[in-house]
Design a protein around this motif. Structure first.
Motif, PDB file in Angstrom:
ATOM      1  N   ALA A  33      64.319  40.239  58.759  1.00 15.15           N
ATOM      2  CA  ALA A  33      64.281  39.294  57.644  1.00 15.15           C
ATOM      3  C   ALA A  33      62.880  38.689  57.583  1.00 15.15           C
ATOM      4  N   VAL A  34      62.449  38.364  56.383  1.00 13.08           N
ATOM      5  CA  VAL A  34      61.091  37.861  56.184  1.00 13.08           C
ATOM      6  C   VAL A  34      61.116  36.575  55.360  1.00 13.08           C
ATOM      7  N   GLY A  35      60.280  35.664  55.745  1.00 13.71           N
ATOM      8  CA  GLY A  35      60.121  34.429  54.992  1.00 13.71           C
ATOM      9  C   GLY A  35      58.672  34.205  54.614  1.00 13.71           C
ATOM     10  N   TRP A  36      58.474  33.513  53.509  1.00 14.66           N
ATOM     11  CA  TRP A  36      57.137  33.068  53.102  1.00 14.66           C
ATOM     12  C   TRP A  36      57.092  31.540  53.190  1.00 14.66           C
ATOM     13  N   PHE A  37      55.986  31.055  53.693  1.00 13.01           N
ATOM     14  CA  PHE A  37      55.784  29.632  53.887  1.00 13.01           C
ATOM     15  C   PHE A  37      54.420  29.244  53.326  1.00 13.01           C
ATOM     16  N   ARG A  38      54.218  27.952  53.119  1.00 17.84           N
ATOM     17  CA  ARG A  38      52.895  27.482  52.730  1.00 17.84           C
ATOM     18  C   ARG A  38      52.632  26.140  53.395  1.00 17.84           C
ATOM     19  N   GLN A  39      51.362  25.844  53.561  1.00 19.81           N
ATOM     20  CA  GLN A  39      50.988  24.605  54.251  1.00 19.81           C
ATOM     21  C   GLN A  39      49.654  24.105  53.727  1.00 19.81           C
ATOM     22  N   THR A  40      49.562  22.803  53.575  1.00 22.43           N
ATOM     23  CA  THR A  40      48.309  22.133  53.255  1.00 22.43           C
ATOM     24  C   THR A  40      47.957  21.200  54.409  1.00 22.43           C
ATOM     25  N   PRO A  41      46.711  20.737  54.471  1.00 18.61           N
ATOM     26  CA  PRO A  41      46.337  19.837  55.574  1.00 18.61           C
ATOM     27  C   PRO A  41      47.169  18.553  55.622  1.00 18.61           C
ATOM     28  N   ARG A  42      47.753  18.173  54.486  1.00 16.26           N
ATOM     29  CA  ARG A  42      48.478  16.906  54.445  1.00 16.26           C
ATOM     30  C   ARG A  42      49.978  17.075  54.536  1.00 16.26           C
ATOM     31  N   GLN A  43      50.470  18.326  54.548  1.00 18.79           N
ATOM     32  CA  GLN A  43      51.912  18.535  54.543  1.00 18.79           C
ATOM     33  C   GLN A  43      52.340  19.482  55.641  1.00 18.79           C
ATOM     34  N   GLU A  44      53.570  19.323  56.056  1.00 22.68           N
ATOM     35  CA  GLU A  44      54.156  20.252  57.016  1.00 22.68           C
ATOM     36  C   GLU A  44      54.369  21.606  56.350  1.00 22.68           C
ATOM     37  N   ARG A  45      54.506  22.619  57.180  1.00 16.56           N
ATOM     38  CA  ARG A  45      54.744  23.960  56.659  1.00 16.56           C
ATOM     39  C   ARG A  45      56.068  23.972  55.893  1.00 16.56           C
ATOM     40  N   GLU A  46      56.008  24.468  54.666  1.00 20.20           N
ATOM     41  CA  GLU A  46      57.162  24.486  53.755  1.00 20.20           C
ATOM     42  C   GLU A  46      57.657  25.908  53.562  1.00 20.20           C
ATOM     43  N   GLY A  47      58.921  26.127  53.805  1.00 16.44           N
ATOM     44  CA  GLY A  47      59.515  27.429  53.509  1.00 16.44           C
ATOM     45  C   GLY A  47      59.750  27.552  52.024  1.00 16.44           C
ATOM     46  N   ILE A  48      59.264  28.627  51.417  1.00 13.93           N
ATOM     47  CA  ILE A  48      59.383  28.773  49.974  1.00 13.93           C
ATOM     48  C   ILE A  48      60.277  29.942  49.553  1.00 13.93           C
ATOM     49  N   ALA A  49      60.398  30.958  50.372  1.00 10.61           N
ATOM     50  CA  ALA A  49      61.236  32.099  49.997  1.00 10.61           C
ATOM     51  C   ALA A  49      61.576  32.907  51.241  1.00 10.61           C
ATOM     52  N   SER A  50      62.740  33.527  51.204  1.00 15.62           N
ATOM     53  CA  SER A  50      63.119  34.447  52.273  1.00 15.62           C
ATOM     54  C   SER A  50      63.885  35.610  51.674  1.00 15.62           C
ATOM     55  N   ILE A  51      63.877  36.719  52.405  1.00 12.52           N
ATOM     56  CA  ILE A  51      64.582  37.902  51.962  1.00 12.52           C
ATOM     57  C   ILE A  51      65.235  38.573  53.157  1.00 12.52           C
ATOM     58  N   LYS A  84      54.020  33.193  39.894  1.00 14.67           N
ATOM     59  CA  LYS A  84      53.747  33.070  38.458  1.00 14.67           C
ATOM     60  C   LYS A  84      53.718  31.600  38.060  1.00 14.67           C
ATOM     61  N   ASN A  85      53.086  31.360  36.900  1.00 15.08           N
ATOM     62  CA  ASN A  85      53.002  29.996  36.364  1.00 15.08           C
ATOM     63  C   ASN A  85      52.527  29.023  37.443  1.00 15.08           C
ATOM     64  N   LEU A  86      51.434  29.398  38.086  1.00 12.84           N
ATOM     65  CA  LEU A  86      50.938  28.608  39.207  1.00 12.84           C
ATOM     66  C   LEU A  86      50.430  27.245  38.765  1.00 12.84           C
ATOM     67  N   LYS A  87      50.630  26.268  39.639  1.00 17.10           N
ATOM     68  CA  LYS A  87      50.242  24.886  39.393  1.00 17.10           C
ATOM     69  C   LYS A  87      49.253  24.440  40.474  1.00 17.10           C
ATOM     70  N   PRO A  88      48.460  23.427  40.191  1.00 15.04           N
ATOM     71  CA  PRO A  88      47.531  22.949  41.233  1.00 15.04           C
ATOM     72  C   PRO A  88      48.241  22.568  42.529  1.00 15.04           C
ATOM     73  N   GLU A  89      49.454  22.076  42.438  1.00 14.30           N
ATOM     74  CA  GLU A  89      50.194  21.699  43.649  1.00 14.30           C
ATOM     75  C   GLU A  89      50.674  22.892  44.454  1.00 14.30           C
ATOM     76  N   ASP A  90      50.503  24.093  43.946  1.00 17.65           N
ATOM     77  CA  ASP A  90      50.807  25.310  44.719  1.00 17.65           C
ATOM     78  C   ASP A  90      49.646  25.689  45.641  1.00 17.65           C
ATOM     79  N   THR A  91      48.531  24.992  45.530  1.00 12.89           N
ATOM     80  CA  THR A  91      47.393  25.273  46.405  1.00 12.89           C
ATOM     81  C   THR A  91      47.769  25.032  47.857  1.00 12.89           C
ATOM     82  N   ALA A  92      47.561  26.050  48.684  1.00 13.87           N
ATOM     83  CA  ALA A  92      47.951  25.986  50.097  1.00 13.87           C
ATOM     84  C   ALA A  92      47.528  27.273  50.781  1.00 13.87           C
ATOM     85  N   VAL A  93      47.655  27.276  52.099  1.00 14.69           N
ATOM     86  CA  VAL A  93      47.601  28.533  52.851  1.00 14.69           C
ATOM     87  C   VAL A  93      49.019  29.083  52.909  1.00 14.69           C
ATOM     88  N   TYR A  94      49.167  30.338  52.525  1.00  9.40           N
ATOM     89  CA  TYR A  94      50.470  30.982  52.482  1.00  9.40           C
ATOM     90  C   TYR A  94      50.619  31.924  53.680  1.00  9.40           C
TER      91      TYR A  94
END
Length: 124
Positions: A33-51, A84-94
């Protein structure tokens, strides 16, 4: 040695799209199983999708549901995530992560193998 490598990040304007790849070496990603996560310097690592290993069972965070799509390319030992339809708040390391077994999770502690990350910047 089991390794995951992310690619496809970059700079994109708001409303734009990117496709990120997560390619495995040293193990058969089809059994994981695989998950995608993202993280910014100010936020904890956030799980965004899994398959799951069936390629059909997917889970998305509310913040990306309807905009991001996760999919598998087992023949290429790769999992993709279309942004898709990316927003500035999507900026992060994925990051992508993998765990042997059927079901995925949006919890970072669930996963055994991690990639090094790819930067996504959404800015005009």
């Amino acid at each position: 040695q089991a390794q995951l490598v992310e690619s496809g990040g970059g700079l994109v304007q708001p409303g734009g799209s990117l496709r990120l790849s997560c390619t495995a070496s040293g193990f058969p990603l089809a059994a994981y199983a695989v998950g995608w996560f993202r993280q910014t310097p100010r936020q904890e690592r956030e799980g965004i999708a899994s398959i799951a290993t069936d390629g059909r069972t997917t889970t998305y965070a509310d913040s990306v549901n309807g905009r991001f799509t996760i999919s598998r390319r087992d023949a290429k030992n790769t999992v993709l995530i279309q942004l898709k339809n990316l927003k500035p708040e999507d900026t992060a390391v994925y990051y992508c992560a993998a765990k042997l077994g059927f079901h995925g999770s949006l919890q970072a502690s669930f996963y055994d193998v991690w990639g090094q990350g790819t930067q996504v910047t959404v800015s005009s």
